[in-house]
Design a protein around this motif. Structure first.
Motif, short mmCIF file in Angstrom:
data_model
loop_
_atom_site.label_atom_id
_atom_site.label_comp_id
_atom_site.label_asym_id
_atom_site.label_seq_id
_atom_site.Cartn_x
_atom_site.Cartn_y
_atom_site.Cartn_z
N GLU A 1 0.83 -1.20 0.00
CA GLU A 1 0.00 0.00 0.00
C GLU A 1 0.86 1.25 0.00
O GLU A 1 0.55 2.25 -0.65
N ALA A 2 2.01 1.20 0.73
CA ALA A 2 2.89 2.36 0.80
C ALA A 2 3.49 2.70 -0.56
O ALA A 2 3.72 3.86 -0.89
N VAL A 3 3.75 1.66 -1.38
CA VAL A 3 4.29 1.90 -2.71
C VAL A 3 3.31 2.67 -3.57
O VAL A 3 3.68 3.53 -4.38
N ASP A 4 2.02 2.39 -3.40
CA ASP A 4 0.98 3.01 -4.21
C ASP A 4 0.45 4.30 -3.62
O ASP A 4 -0.35 5.00 -4.24
N ASP A 5 0.86 4.65 -2.41
CA ASP A 5 0.29 5.79 -1.71
C ASP A 5 1.42 6.67 -1.19
O ASP A 5 2.24 6.25 -0.38
N ALA A 6 1.45 7.91 -1.64
CA ALA A 6 2.51 8.82 -1.25
C ALA A 6 2.31 9.36 0.16
O ALA A 6 3.18 10.01 0.73
N ASP A 7 1.17 9.12 0.76
CA ASP A 7 0.85 9.61 2.09
C ASP A 7 1.77 8.95 3.12
O ASP A 7 1.84 7.73 3.22
N ASP A 8 2.51 9.77 3.86
CA ASP A 8 3.44 9.23 4.86
C ASP A 8 2.90 9.40 6.27
O ASP A 8 3.68 9.43 7.24
N SER A 9 1.58 9.52 6.42
CA SER A 9 0.97 9.65 7.74
C SER A 9 1.11 8.35 8.51
O SER A 9 1.33 7.29 7.91
N PRO A 10 0.99 8.38 9.84
CA PRO A 10 1.14 7.17 10.63
C PRO A 10 0.16 6.08 10.20
O PRO A 10 -0.99 6.35 9.85
N THR A 11 0.62 4.85 10.22
CA THR A 11 -0.24 3.72 9.83
C THR A 11 -1.08 3.28 11.03
O THR A 11 -0.67 3.44 12.19
N SER A 12 -2.24 2.71 10.73
CA SER A 12 -3.13 2.33 11.82
C SER A 12 -3.87 1.04 11.49
O SER A 12 -4.26 0.79 10.36
N LEU A 13 -4.05 0.22 12.52
CA LEU A 13 -4.83 -1.01 12.44
C LEU A 13 -6.04 -0.89 13.35
O LEU A 13 -5.93 -0.39 14.48
N VAL A 14 -7.19 -1.34 12.86
CA VAL A 14 -8.38 -1.43 13.70
C VAL A 14 -8.84 -2.88 13.71
O VAL A 14 -9.18 -3.43 12.66
N ALA B 1 -1.40 0.68 21.88
CA ALA B 1 -2.73 0.12 21.66
C ALA B 1 -3.80 0.94 22.37
O ALA B 1 -3.64 1.34 23.53
N GLU B 2 -4.89 1.19 21.66
CA GLU B 2 -6.06 1.84 22.23
C GLU B 2 -7.18 0.79 22.35
O GLU B 2 -7.44 0.05 21.41
N ILE B 3 -7.82 0.76 23.51
CA ILE B 3 -8.85 -0.25 23.79
C ILE B 3 -10.22 0.42 23.85
O ILE B 3 -10.42 1.39 24.58
N ILE B 4 -11.15 -0.10 23.06
CA ILE B 4 -12.51 0.43 23.03
C ILE B 4 -13.48 -0.71 23.36
O ILE B 4 -13.52 -1.72 22.66
N ASN B 5 -14.25 -0.52 24.41
CA ASN B 5 -15.27 -1.50 24.82
C ASN B 5 -16.61 -1.08 24.22
O ASN B 5 -17.33 -0.26 24.79
N ASP B 6 -16.92 -1.62 23.05
CA ASP B 6 -18.15 -1.23 22.35
C ASP B 6 -18.46 -2.25 21.26
O ASP B 6 -17.63 -3.10 20.93
N ASP B 7 -19.63 -2.14 20.68
CA ASP B 7 -20.03 -2.98 19.56
C ASP B 7 -19.27 -2.57 18.31
O ASP B 7 -19.09 -1.37 18.05
N ASP C 1 1.83 1.91 13.37
CA ASP C 1 2.18 2.98 14.30
C ASP C 1 1.14 3.11 15.41
O ASP C 1 1.47 3.45 16.55
N HIS C 2 -0.11 2.87 15.08
CA HIS C 2 -1.19 2.97 16.05
C HIS C 2 -2.15 1.80 15.82
O HIS C 2 -2.32 1.36 14.68
N PHE D 1 -4.41 -9.46 17.46
CA PHE D 1 -4.12 -8.04 17.63
C PHE D 1 -2.70 -7.83 18.16
O PHE D 1 -1.98 -6.95 17.69
N SER D 2 -2.29 -8.66 19.11
CA SER D 2 -0.98 -8.46 19.74
C SER D 2 0.16 -8.61 18.75
O SER D 2 1.19 -7.94 18.87
N TYR D 3 0.00 -9.48 17.77
CA TYR D 3 1.06 -9.68 16.78
C TYR D 3 0.93 -8.69 15.61
O TYR D 3 1.91 -8.10 15.17
#
Length: 433
Positions: free
Chosen positions: A91-104, A149-155, A122-123, A114-116
Motif C-alpha cells: 500500500e505504501a508503494v501506491d500511496d505517497a501519504d506518509d501519515s502514521p499507519t493504523s490497524l483497527v 494500543a487503544e482499547i474500546i469497549n463497544d459494539d 504505528d497505532h 491483535f498483539s502480533y
C-alpha cells in the motif's frame, strides 16, 4: 484488575500441576482467589502449547475456556502479522501519504491476533464488546509491550460508524450463535462482513477477514462480488486452521490463493487455467473413504498394469486439499495423480519441495490375494491411509491382519482404470534424494 500477591504466588506454584488435583488437594490461605487461580492455571497450560510466547510472560491473565479455544495459535497470528506487513508495504508503494499507519481490530477477543499484527502499525485500536475481555486486554497489553494500543469497549458496528480512516481493518466474526452452537456461513456470523463490506472498504483500503476453514472458499469469493483480492488457507501440523480473505478496493477477477502449512507455501491465481478442478470438501473426503464394501472384488488382476515409473508417492498437505489445486501440483512439480478422485500423486524422481508428505514406493499390489501376500511379506505393523477406496482404514487393517504403527506406510486407493491398489511405502527422509 486487583489480584492478591497470594493468588499470583499460588498460580506460579501450581501452574504445572493437574488442575483437578490442585482444586482438591492444594493448600492455600484465605487470601487466595481459588476459582480465579484454577482458571489461570488451566489457561496457562493451554497457552504453553498454543501460545508459548505469551506463556513466557509472567503476570498475564487468561480468559475463560471458550475464548481460549477460539483464539488464534501463535503460528497463525504470526502469519497474519507477516501478511499485514506485506500488504502495508504494498500500500505504501501506491500511496505517497506518509501519515502514521493504523490497524483497527473490530473483533478483539482475547487479543492474540491483535498483539502480533499491531506491532506492524504505528497505532492500533482494539475493539471488543465484552467488558471482561477488555479488562484482560488492559492488563495484558502493557506486559506484552503494546503501549501504542487503544482499547474500546463497544459494539463493532457502532465503532465502525464513527471510525476515521485506517490503514487496515481486521475482523474475526464470532462463529457461535446465541445458544453457543457453532455457525459457519458468513451471514450467520457476527458481525456480518458481507453486509458491511462496502462500509469497511470505505474506511480502509485493505480489510482482512478470518473465517471458518469449513467454508467453500470458491463460493465465498463469489459472495463478495469481486472484493476478494487474496485467499489464504492456513494450516499447521497438517490441520487446516483458518481461511483468511484480503478484501480490497476495485474489482478482482482472479484472486491470489496462498496455501500454507507451517513452512510449506504454494501460491497461484484463482481462475487461471491451472485452477480448473473442483476442490474436495471435508464431507466428500469422509464419504470417499467409507464406500460400500460390497463394491470390492474378491480377486483382481495386475495383467497389463505398468507402474514401473512410480518410484515416489506424494500426499498434498491439508491446505492444498482444501484449495483443490491439483492441476497446479501437476504443472509445477512434474507429478501425476493416480486418479482424479484419489488426490495422491506419483513421480519417477524425488521432489524436495513438494507441499505435503513424500514417500518412497517399495512395492504395489492390487487386491489379488497372491499380490497382497507378496506385498505384506515380513510385515506385522503399518500405518494405513485410504483415499477413494471401498474400505475404511479399520476394515482394511482387519483384512490385512496388521497392527497399527511401525515405519511402513500403506496407501490404499483406486487408479484411473478403476483398479483398487495398495502401495507399500516408507517416508522419505528430509533432504534425501
Amino acid at each position: 484488575m486487583e489480584i492478591s500477591e497470594s493468588t499470583w504466588a499460588f498460580i506460579a506454584k501450581h501452574r504445572r500441576e493437574d488442575v483437578r488435583d490442585v482444586a482438591l488437594h492444594a493448600k492455600h490461605d484465605g487470601d487466595v482467589d481459588v476459582p480465579f487461580a484454577l482458571e489461570q492455571i488451566a489457561g496457562w497450560q493451554r497457552a504453553s502449547l498454543k501460545l508459548p510466547d505469551w506463556a513466557s510472560h509472567d503476570g498475564l491473565i487468561f480468559p475463560p475456556q471458550v475464548p481460549m479455544e477460539q483464539c488464534s495459535s501463535q503460528f497463525t497470528a504470526q502469519y497474519k502479522a507477516r501478511l499485514a506487513q506485506r500488504l502495508l508495504d504494498g500500500e505504501a508503494v501506491d500511496d505517497a501519504d506518509d501519515s502514521p499507519t493504523s490497524l483497527v481490530d473490530l473483533t478483539g477477543g482475547f487479543g492474540v491476533d491483535f498483539s502480533y499484527m499491531s506491532r506492524v502499525f504505528d497505532h492500533a485500536i482494539y475493539v471488543e464488546q465484552r467488558s471482561i475481555l477488555c479488562g484482560i486486554a488492559r492488563h495484558n497489553f502493557p506486559i506484552l509491550g503494546l503501549g501504542h494500543a487503544e482499547i474500546i469497549n463497544d459494539d463493532s458496528t457502532a465503532v465502525l460508524d464513527t471510525l476515521g480512516r485506517a490503514s487496515m481493518i481486521f475482523l474475526d466474526p464470532a462463529r457461535r450463535d446465541d445458544h453457543g452452537s457453532r455457525t459457519y456461513a458468513i451471514a450467520d456470523c457476527t458481525p456480518d462482513v458481507l453486509t458491511l463490506k462496502d462500509t469497511l472498504l470505505a474506511k480502509a483500503p485493505t480489510v482482512m477477514v478470518k473465517l471458518s476453514p469449513m467454508l467453500d472458499w470458491h463460493k465465498t469469493i463469489t459472495d463478495f462480488a469481486g472484493a476478494v483480492h487474496e485467499v489464504h488457507i492456513v494450516s499447521t501440523g497438517n490441520e487446516c486452521k483458518e481461511l483468511l480473505l484480503v478484501l480490497g478496493r476495485g474489482r478482482c477477477a482472479s484472486p491470489l490463493v496462498v496455501c500454507v502449512n507451517d513452512g510449506q507455501v504454494l501460491s497461484y491465481k484463482a481462475g487461471d487455467n491451472s485452477d480448473n478442478q473442483t476442490p474436495i470438501s471435508d464431507s466428500a473426503l469422509v464419504a470417499c473413504n467409507t464406500c460400500n464394501t460390497e463394491d470390492l472384488p474378491a480377486e483382481e488382476s495386475a495383467n497389463g498394469f505398468d507402474s514401473s515409473h512410480w518410484k515416489y508417492l506424494y500426499e498434498p498437505n491439508a491446505s492444498i486439499m482444501k484449495a483443490g489445486c491439483f492441476a497446479v501440483l501437476e504443472q509445477r512439480f512434474a507429478v501425476h495423480h493416480i486418479s482424479p478422485n484419489s488426490h495422491l500423486f506419483v513421480a519417477a524422481e524425488p521432489i524436495s519441495d513438494f507441499p505435503g508428505r513424500s514417500f518412497v514406493i517399495e512395492s504395489i499390489a492390487t487386491m489379488n490375494k497372491r499380490e497382497l501376500k507378496q506385498l505384506l511379506a515380513g510385515l506385522t505393523h503399518a500405518n494405513i491411509s485410504v483415499r477413494n477406496f471401498p474400505l475404511t482404514v479399520a476394515q482394511l487393517r482387519k483384512k490385512l491382519k496388521l497392527k497399527d504403527g511401525g515405519n511402513t506406510y500403506l496407501f490404499a486407493t483406486t487408479d484411473a482404470q478403476g483398479r483398487h491398489l495398495v502401495l507399500r511405502t516408507k517416508k522419505r527422509k528430509s533432504g534425501s534424494l
